[in-house]
Design a protein around this motif. Structure first.
Motif, PDB file in Angstrom:
ATOM      1  N   VAL A   1       0.840  -1.193   0.000  1.00 50.46           N
ATOM      2  CA  VAL A   1       0.000   0.000   0.000  1.00 50.46           C
ATOM      3  C   VAL A   1       0.879   1.248   0.000  1.00 50.46           C
ATOM      4  N   ASP A   2       0.352   2.350  -0.520  1.00 51.50           N
ATOM      5  CA  ASP A   2       1.082   3.616  -0.584  1.00 51.50           C
ATOM      6  C   ASP A   2       0.996   4.301   0.782  1.00 51.50           C
ATOM      7  N   GLU A   3       1.991   4.083   1.615  1.00 56.82           N
ATOM      8  CA  GLU A   3       1.989   4.647   2.962  1.00 56.82           C
ATOM      9  C   GLU A   3       2.125   6.164   2.942  1.00 56.82           C
TER      10      GLU A   3
ATOM     11  N   VAL B   1      -0.224   8.822   5.017  1.00 56.10           N
ATOM     12  CA  VAL B   1       0.316   9.722   6.039  1.00 56.10           C
ATOM     13  C   VAL B   1      -0.106  11.165   5.767  1.00 56.10           C
ATOM     14  N   ARG B   2       0.011  11.602   4.507  1.00 54.83           N
ATOM     15  CA  ARG B   2      -0.386  12.972   4.173  1.00 54.83           C
ATOM     16  C   ARG B   2      -1.871  13.202   4.436  1.00 54.83           C
ATOM     17  N   ALA B   3      -2.686  12.213   4.060  1.00 56.35           N
ATOM     18  CA  ALA B   3      -4.142  12.346   4.260  1.00 56.35           C
ATOM     19  C   ALA B   3      -4.489  12.407   5.743  1.00 56.35           C
ATOM     20  N   ALA B   4      -3.860  11.562   6.531  1.00 54.95           N
ATOM     21  CA  ALA B   4      -4.144  11.520   7.967  1.00 54.95           C
ATOM     22  C   ALA B   4      -3.790  12.836   8.635  1.00 54.95           C
TER      23      ALA B   4
ATOM     24  N   ALA C   1      -4.711  -3.016   5.374  1.00 53.92           N
ATOM     25  CA  ALA C   1      -3.512  -2.405   4.795  1.00 53.92           C
ATOM     26  C   ALA C   1      -3.357  -0.960   5.263  1.00 53.92           C
ATOM     27  N   VAL C   2      -4.461  -0.208   5.258  1.00 54.15           N
ATOM     28  CA  VAL C   2      -4.416   1.194   5.686  1.00 54.15           C
ATOM     29  C   VAL C   2      -4.184   1.290   7.193  1.00 54.15           C
ATOM     30  N   LEU C   3      -4.847   0.444   7.965  1.00 56.93           N
ATOM     31  CA  LEU C   3      -4.660   0.458   9.419  1.00 56.93           C
ATOM     32  C   LEU C   3      -3.216   0.138   9.802  1.00 56.93           C
ATOM     33  N   GLN C   4      -2.592  -0.781   9.096  1.00 54.36           N
ATOM     34  CA  GLN C   4      -1.199  -1.117   9.382  1.00 54.36           C
ATOM     35  C   GLN C   4      -0.285   0.075   9.136  1.00 54.36           C
ATOM     36  N   ALA C   5      -0.575   0.835   8.067  1.00 56.56           N
ATOM     37  CA  ALA C   5       0.220   2.033   7.790  1.00 56.56           C
ATOM     38  C   ALA C   5       0.001   3.085   8.878  1.00 56.56           C
ATOM     39  N   ILE C   6      -1.243   3.241   9.314  1.00 56.32           N
ATOM     40  CA  ILE C   6      -1.548   4.209  10.374  1.00 56.32           C
ATOM     41  C   ILE C   6      -0.818   3.840  11.667  1.00 56.32           C
ATOM     42  N   ALA C   7      -0.834   2.546  12.000  1.00 60.94           N
ATOM     43  CA  ALA C   7      -0.159   2.094  13.223  1.00 60.94           C
ATOM     44  C   ALA C   7       1.363   2.248  13.102  1.00 60.94           C
TER      45      ALA C   7
ATOM     46  N   SER D   1      -2.500   9.746  14.621  1.00 57.54           N
ATOM     47  CA  SER D   1      -3.698   9.927  15.441  1.00 57.54           C
ATOM     48  C   SER D   1      -4.853  10.341  14.541  1.00 57.54           C
ATOM     49  N   VAL D   2      -5.736   9.386  14.241  1.00 58.94           N
ATOM     50  CA  VAL D   2      -6.856   9.655  13.337  1.00 58.94           C
ATOM     51  C   VAL D   2      -8.117   8.959  13.839  1.00 58.94           C
ATOM     52  N   GLU D   3      -9.246   9.486  13.422  1.00 58.42           N
ATOM     53  CA  GLU D   3     -10.518   8.778  13.568  1.00 58.42           C
ATOM     54  C   GLU D   3     -10.647   7.875  12.353  1.00 58.42           C
ATOM     55  N   PHE D   4     -10.884   6.583  12.592  1.00 63.58           N
ATOM     56  CA  PHE D   4     -10.862   5.623  11.478  1.00 63.58           C
ATOM     57  C   PHE D   4     -12.165   4.840  11.408  1.00 63.58           C
TER      58      PHE D   4
END
Length: 328
Positions: free
Chosen positions: A249-251, A255-258, A279-285, A290-293
């Motif tokens: 996934v494009d991390e 990151v920029r979006a979060a 895939a997105v949750l793994q990048a966030i972690a 710090s995001v609402e997901f």
């Protein structure tokens, strides 16, 4: 590989057709060898096998084979063909190419890192009336959990056509997830969503389709159209990202979006576990963001019905997405 221009598209077209058009236009490249499990027409490979039939008079043009309804054997054959330096393209419905044949994919393709392109057509509940036995809703997870396999899901026929060319150029195993039904065109002039046409796609790169300040919706595959409808309908400012490569996934774009919107939702016609959501949750972690997901995905098996009715019932329609995210 000799580059030939991609085809033109003017009306809603299934991603499987875009894939098949790419395979046909690049078919003269002699390393390509296509395998079918008695599903050539549904998977979009008819044009290629007509040019390069398995019983061609010229033996050098015998670059396709119909193995019949035996996906496990097909994957083993694809691995053998790839081990001889060919680009093996193995086609079936996603439920069979990833489910029935999973052990062979693991042992003969993932472990060996062979250059096999696994095609999964007729995926998700958008398949509709075929019902639960054919609705492939766990295929991305089955492929993502295996080492070395790239997972790609194009969102429209234009992207499927152009991105599969990159898949053929990539040296290694790829799972290419495509759909059955005609899908609105996103990457053409005068598309209904006002998206600026993109002429080049890269494996591992997401595409920012629409700027927004309040929310980011990340989607893959034809269901992306529902996310774009949400962005047009909602009073909130919605940023939309197309994520055609789910593994890796494009991390960077996540990151920029979060950091910009602080709120992210993923949308995918797939089971919640194992797919774009994870895939997105793994990048966030990984990046400690710090995001609402929120995850908009399937939580159980579906049933038989029209794609429109199933999307509405199981929460994938634009209306239901807005409802789940609390948008106005």
């Amino acid at each position: 590989m000799a580059r030939r221009p991609a085809g033109e598209y003017h009306e809603p077209t299934a991603t499987r057709i875009g894939y098949g058009n790419c395979l046909s236009r690049l078919g003269e490249y002699p390393r390509i060898f296509v395998l079918n499990a008695d599903l050539a027409a549904p998977c979009g490979t008819t044009a290629f096998i007509e040019k390069y039939p398995e019983r061609a008079i010229n033996v050098h043009e015998r670059r396709s084979i119909n193995v019949g309804v035996q996906e496990c054997n097909m994957m083993a054959m694809a691995a053998g063909i790839a081990s001889c330096g060919k680009i093996a393209v193995a086609n079936s419905f996603g439920i069979f190419s990833t489910g029935r044949a999973w052990e062979i994919v693991r042992q003969d393709i993932s472990y060996t890192r062979l250059n096999v392109k696994i095609i999964g057509s007729h995926t998700g509940i958008a398949l509709g009336e075929y019902g639960v036995s054919h609705q492939s809703i766990e295929d991305v997870g089955l492929m993502r959990c295996l080492p070395h396999i790239v997972v790609v899901e194009p969102s429209d026929a234009v992207q499927a056509d152009r991105l599969f060319e990159k898949v053929l150029l990539y040296e290694g195993p790829v799972y290419f997830r495509i759909g059955r039904n005609p899908t609105p065109l996103l990457y053409t002039n005068d598309n209904e969503f006002g998206i600026k046409p993109v002429l080049d796609f890269e494996i591992g790169k997401g595409i920012l389709l629409r700027e927004g300040e309040d929310w980011t919706i990340i989607a893959s595959g034809p269901v992306l159209c529902e996310a774009l409808k949400v962005a047009k309908m909602a009073r909130e400012s919605i940023q939309v990202i197309d994520m055609p490569t789910i593994e890796p996934v494009d991390e960077e774009i996540i990151v920029r979006a979060a950091r910009k919107t602080k709120r992210i939702a993923t949308v995918q016609d797939h089971y919640r576990n194992g797919g774009l959501n994870d895939a997105v949750l793994q990048a966030i972690a990984k990046h400690r963001l710090s995001v609402e997901f929120h995850s908009i995905a399937l939580t159980d098996f579906a049933e038989s019905g029209s794609p429109k009715d199933l999307y509405e019932k199981y929460g994938l329609s634009a209306h239901r997405i807005m409802e789940q995210l609390g948008l106005n």
